[in-house]
Design an enzyme around this catalytic site. Structure first.
Site, PDB file in Angstrom:
ATOM      1  N   ASP A 135      -7.070  -7.147  22.314  1.00  0.00           N
ATOM      2  CA  ASP A 135      -6.014  -7.044  21.298  1.00  0.00           C
ATOM      3  C   ASP A 135      -4.769  -7.734  21.856  1.00  0.00           C
ATOM      4  O   ASP A 135      -4.631  -8.953  21.742  1.00  0.00           O
ATOM      5  CB  ASP A 135      -5.807  -5.572  20.954  1.00  0.00           C
ATOM      6  CG  ASP A 135      -4.789  -5.345  19.841  1.00  0.00           C
ATOM      7  OD1 ASP A 135      -4.398  -6.326  19.187  1.00  0.00           O
ATOM      8  OD2 ASP A 135      -4.363  -4.200  19.623  1.00  0.00           O
ATOM      9  N   ASP A 153     -12.790   3.925  19.879  1.00  0.00           N
ATOM     10  CA  ASP A 153     -12.334   5.241  19.429  1.00  0.00           C
ATOM     11  C   ASP A 153     -10.985   5.174  18.741  1.00  0.00           C
ATOM     12  O   ASP A 153     -10.227   4.210  18.887  1.00  0.00           O
ATOM     13  CB  ASP A 153     -12.182   6.176  20.634  1.00  0.00           C
ATOM     14  CG  ASP A 153     -10.954   5.825  21.471  1.00  0.00           C
ATOM     15  OD1 ASP A 153     -10.874   4.681  21.957  1.00  0.00           O
ATOM     16  OD2 ASP A 153     -10.044   6.676  21.603  1.00  0.00           O
TER      17      ASP A 153
HETATM   18  P1  IMP Z   1      -5.110  -4.444  24.564  1.00  0.00           P
HETATM   19  O1  IMP Z   1      -4.748  -3.916  25.932  1.00  0.00           O
HETATM   20  O2  IMP Z   1      -3.980  -4.407  23.594  1.00  0.00           O
HETATM   21  O3  IMP Z   1      -5.795  -5.812  24.622  1.00  0.00           O
HETATM   22  O4  IMP Z   1      -6.152  -3.431  23.946  1.00  0.00           O
HETATM   23  C1  IMP Z   1      -7.370  -3.219  24.546  1.00  0.00           C
HETATM   24  C2  IMP Z   1      -7.795  -1.785  24.485  1.00  0.00           C
HETATM   25  O5  IMP Z   1      -7.129  -1.060  23.416  1.00  0.00           O
HETATM   26  C3  IMP Z   1      -9.253  -1.749  24.185  1.00  0.00           C
HETATM   27  O6  IMP Z   1      -9.996  -1.661  25.378  1.00  0.00           O
HETATM   28  C4  IMP Z   1      -9.393  -0.541  23.297  1.00  0.00           C
HETATM   29  O7  IMP Z   1      -9.639   0.596  24.085  1.00  0.00           O
HETATM   30  C5  IMP Z   1      -8.061  -0.393  22.611  1.00  0.00           C
HETATM   31  N1  IMP Z   1      -8.047  -1.009  21.269  1.00  0.00           N
HETATM   32  C6  IMP Z   1      -7.425  -2.126  20.846  1.00  0.00           C
HETATM   33  N2  IMP Z   1      -7.631  -2.381  19.551  1.00  0.00           N
HETATM   34  C7  IMP Z   1      -8.434  -1.380  19.115  1.00  0.00           C
HETATM   35  C8  IMP Z   1      -9.026  -1.068  17.831  1.00  0.00           C
HETATM   36  O8  IMP Z   1      -8.887  -1.765  16.800  1.00  0.00           O
HETATM   37  N3  IMP Z   1      -9.785   0.059  17.793  1.00  0.00           N
HETATM   38  C9  IMP Z   1      -9.993   0.861  18.877  1.00  0.00           C
HETATM   39  N4  IMP Z   1      -9.478   0.595  20.089  1.00  0.00           N
HETATM   40  C10 IMP Z   1      -8.698  -0.500  20.200  1.00  0.00           C
HETATM   41 MG    MG Z   2      -9.746   3.028  23.480  1.00  0.00          MG
END
Ligand code: IMP
Ligand code: MG
Length: 180
Positions: free
Chosen positions: A104, A160
């Protein structure tokens, strides 16, 4: 649980098909040196992806777990990332493949990649099942991607919301009124 899912984004059949293709791509990349491979799944979101993916790659590999929190809890917004459980095995001179459920903002993977690079692996690659386009910095290189998805909050197949819905078999969009 079904009542909380607005619509299915990716069916369990499409997941199974794409996971098998990813396994073939990964196996081809590491052909000739598979014995040194260490898979590093990021807990907890990647557990189901991990279980399905590695059973499509029947060669010797190690699995080293890392747990990272993205501080989401009862919200869907990332507020940075923190390592809860560091990697417990030696990856010096080994080929490392990090697995995560979804890319994300990139906060989680940037933290993990920086930490693992300092342990001098022979190579370091990243595989994510899902990627939300345009939010992660271009400098964060991902080598294998299952699906590019729209910018919606998804659950199921390990992902989740507030620790719920990980056991939903497909990837579904959570009803908007259920989260902050
Ligand atoms: P980032 O650090 O923003 O790249 O997000 C990564 C982590 O956030 C992932 O490993 C997920 O655990 C959680 N995450 C991000 N987007 C989602 C989503 O749409 N649904 C569920 N978990 C998410
Ligand atoms: Mg998560």
């Amino acid at each position: 649980m079904r009542d909380d899912i607005e619509r299915t984004l990716i069916s369990s059949e499409d997941l199974a098909r794409r996971v098998r293709e990813l396994a073939d791509e990964i196996a081809a990349t590491y052909a000739g040196r598979p014995d040194g491979l260490v898979i590093v799944p990021i807990l907890s979101g990647s557990v189901i992806f991990l279980a399905d993916l590695i059973r499509c790659m029947p060669f010797k590999m190690r699995v080293g777990l890392m747990a990272v929190s993205s501080y989401r809890g009862a919200t869907t917004q990332s507020r940075g990332a923190r390592v809860l459980q560091p990697l417990g095995i030696d990856i010096t001179d080994r080929h490392v493949l990090v697995l995560d459920d979804i890319l994300d903002t990139g906060n989680t993977l940037r933290l993990v990649v920086d930490q693992l690079k300092r342990q001098n692996p022979a190579s370091l690659r990243v595989c994510v099942l899902l990627r939300k386009p345009n939010k992660a910095p271009k400098s964060l290189q991902v080598d294998f991607v299952g699906f590019d998805i729209e910018d919606v909050f998804v659950v199921g197949y390990g992902l989740d919301y507030n620790d719920l819905y990980r056991n939903w078999p497909g990837i579904g969009v959570l009803k908007r009124e259920l989260y902050a």
